[in-house]
Design a protein around this motif. Sequence first.
Motif, mmCIF file in Angstrom:
data_model
loop_
_atom_site.group_PDB
_atom_site.id
_atom_site.type_symbol
_atom_site.label_atom_id
_atom_site.label_comp_id
_atom_site.label_asym_id
_atom_site.label_seq_id
_atom_site.Cartn_x
_atom_site.Cartn_y
_atom_site.Cartn_z
ATOM 1 N N THR A 174 13.551 12.631 45.810
ATOM 2 C CA THR A 174 13.817 12.189 46.929
ATOM 3 C C THR A 174 12.846 10.963 47.511
ATOM 4 O O THR A 174 11.633 11.244 46.906
ATOM 5 N N VAL A 175 13.138 9.825 48.070
ATOM 6 C CA VAL A 175 12.428 8.778 48.176
ATOM 7 C C VAL A 175 12.650 8.628 49.736
ATOM 8 O O VAL A 175 13.809 8.540 50.302
ATOM 9 N N TYR A 176 11.623 8.425 50.635
ATOM 10 C CA TYR A 176 11.492 8.016 52.014
ATOM 11 C C TYR A 176 10.390 7.209 52.124
ATOM 12 O O TYR A 176 9.083 7.565 51.927
ATOM 13 N N ARG A 177 10.599 5.981 52.674
ATOM 14 C CA ARG A 177 9.306 5.057 53.024
ATOM 15 C C ARG A 177 9.693 4.218 54.188
ATOM 16 O O ARG A 177 10.918 3.454 54.215
ATOM 17 N N ARG A 178 9.083 4.219 55.203
ATOM 18 C CA ARG A 178 9.181 3.374 56.391
ATOM 19 C C ARG A 178 7.942 2.259 56.359
ATOM 20 O O ARG A 178 6.886 2.706 56.338
ATOM 21 N N LEU A 209 13.559 2.904 53.579
ATOM 22 C CA LEU A 209 14.171 3.156 51.936
ATOM 23 C C LEU A 209 14.220 4.638 51.903
ATOM 24 O O LEU A 209 13.192 5.314 51.943
ATOM 25 N N SER A 210 15.418 5.150 51.976
ATOM 26 C CA SER A 210 15.474 6.588 52.170
ATOM 27 C C SER A 210 16.904 6.836 51.167
ATOM 28 O O SER A 210 18.045 6.493 51.515
ATOM 29 N N PHE A 211 16.398 7.926 50.218
ATOM 30 C CA PHE A 211 17.795 8.282 49.358
ATOM 31 C C PHE A 211 17.682 9.524 48.508
ATOM 32 O O PHE A 211 16.096 9.933 48.327
ATOM 33 N N SER A 212 18.138 10.363 48.092
ATOM 34 C CA SER A 212 17.990 11.210 47.276
ATOM 35 C C SER A 212 18.874 10.875 45.860
ATOM 36 O O SER A 212 20.314 10.598 46.167
ATOM 37 N N HIS A 213 18.407 11.237 44.683
ATOM 38 C CA HIS A 213 19.332 10.889 43.512
ATOM 39 C C HIS A 213 19.092 11.732 42.357
ATOM 40 O O HIS A 213 17.711 11.870 42.191
#
Length: 173
Positions: A115-119, A47-51
């Motif tokens: 910003t969200v990043y999760r593996r 889950l990876s994005f900037s908004h």
Amino acid sequence: MSETSFPKPVRYALQVLAYGAFAATVAYFSTSPPYRLRGDDAAVVKLSFSHSAQLVQACRERTLEELAKLPPNMRTKMDCPRQRSEVQVELDMDGKPLYRITTPPTGLRKDGAATVYRRLEIPAGHHLFQARLADGPDRLFHYAREIDLNLVPGQVLIIDFLTGEGGFVFTHE
């Protein structure tokens, strides 16, 4: 000059032995123990994005009295705050929560993108994913999408968020 060390042929033999032992050690640790990126029956969700979320408050029109109090170079009719709302994301897999996060906006004035990043490693197989995003001061989930996928072992599911494409975008490799 007196030499109290070993004769040259013995020194060369010891050097060859030391270099050979070093090379054997490097060769062993380059293949053992075996490294595994993930389990045999695992897939990965990224889950990876900037908004940039909505503004915390709507713009308002200044009154004539307020405009008169401002310096001439700052007399704009509209007063728009810069601060943005927090971004709240929920990701469910098979009806159970997989990931939850509330991310504040970046920047000194809280006016940047969140910003969200999760593996996440998950078991491979058939899964139903549901993603939701709230990006306004009302904290309501205005963006939601679900997808039904069969992930094979080693497969990667990438979940992105693109406002121009209507919200969540699911891509699997």
